[in-house]
Design an enzyme around this catalytic site. Structure first.
Site: not given
Length: 301
Positions: A101, A127
């Site tokens: 994911y 991130y």
């Protein structure tokens, strides 16, 4: 035909928690949390996968602290980039399939349309960059894989925007939410059920990246208002405590009024046409999904 052996990571995360019971209806699931498997430990990952010999690896585990990642880049890359690489290499060695994911944060959000899978990536922070590195590592490992990019994930379980908004509306006298960032709130339950459908129909040699979000879009402010509207509808029936801030009283604010260490994409919309084209799947509208989550018996105890 015996049930497939499935190795599932990150079971205390929102998606992992939703996946475990749903995948268990189809296969034999070994599900591990961070206490059982440190995803920053390469040797431990390889040892675990080789012992389990799964036919399917499903990896929702991630370092998701967007702001904290700016000061912990090594840990973010270890979990979001290196761990997927190792899992994908082991999957390739076993001939196993892998579902991984990813996120809307691989884009910079400057486009004026929903992003397609082929659009140029340009993460704004650590991130997003670490998640993009993880995507590339999975692609390069040689295993049959699906990389599912999603956005604004929430659900009945775990720490997420839905629970935060309800808590703040119960505790505070006023509430201001960013209105100039747009995206698709996506239910962890819908992610999990769609993942199972993909696994069941994944018969041919097909690998790739797909955008997987609930349909439609809104702003964070619009999402917050919708959450509180649903709360108000269900409040009496469920015996929930009254809100101090009503859905009509939530203020719309600009991103500049709520500075954060990491920049967020202004436009997080992901185009889901390819998923529908290749798999015949399109997730429900985000409003419908939200009401389903709000009606979950376990929500708010």
């Amino acid at each position: 035909m015996s049930p497939p052996r499935i190795f599932l990571t990150g079971i205390h995360g929102q998606v992992g928690h939703a996946l475990q019971p749903i995948l268990s209806t189809w296969g034999t699931v070994t599900a591990l949390d961070r206490a059982a498997l440190d995803l920053s430990d390469e040797a431990a990952i390889r040892k675990t996968v080789r012992a389990l010999r799964p036919e399917v690896i499903v990896n929702p585990a991630a370092y998701t602290a967007v702001d904290k990642a700016e000061s912990e880049p090594d840990l973010a890359y270890a979990i979001n980039a290196e761990a997927p690489r190792i899992l994908a290499e082991e999957a390739a060695a076993l001939g196993a399939r892998m579902v991984h994911y990813s996120t809307d944060y691989v884009f910079d959000g400057r486009a004026n349309k929903p992003y397609r899978e082929t659009d140029m990536t340009n993460p704004l922070g650590v991130y997003g960059a670490s998640k993009l590195a993880g995507e590339k590592a999975v692609q390069q490992a040689g295993a049959q894989h699906l990389i599912l990019r999603t956005s604004w994930v929430y659900g009945a379980y775990g720490k997420n925007f839905l629970h935060t908004i309800i808590r703040l509306a119960r505790e505070r006298d006023s509430l201001g939410i960013v209105s100039d960032q747009i995206g698709a709130p996506t239910s962890s339950h819908d992610i999990a059920t769609t993942t199972l459908t993909l696994l069941k129909t994944w018969q041919q040699q097909r690998s790739g990246i797909y955008h997987l979000t609930n349909s439609g879009y809104t702003s964070w402010h619009g999402f917050a208002v919708a959450i509180l509207q649903a709360y108000e509808v269900l409040q009496t029936e469920r015996g929930w405590q009254p809100l101090r801030v009503s859905s009509e009283a939530v203020r719309a604010i600009a991103t500049a009024e709520y500075p954060t260490p990491a920049a967020r994409p202004t436009n997080s919309r992901l185009d889901g046409d390819l998923l529908e084209q290749d798999w015949g799947l399109r997730l429900p509208d985000w409003r419908q999904a939200l009401m389903q989550v709000m009606e979950t018996p376990a929500l708010l105890g």
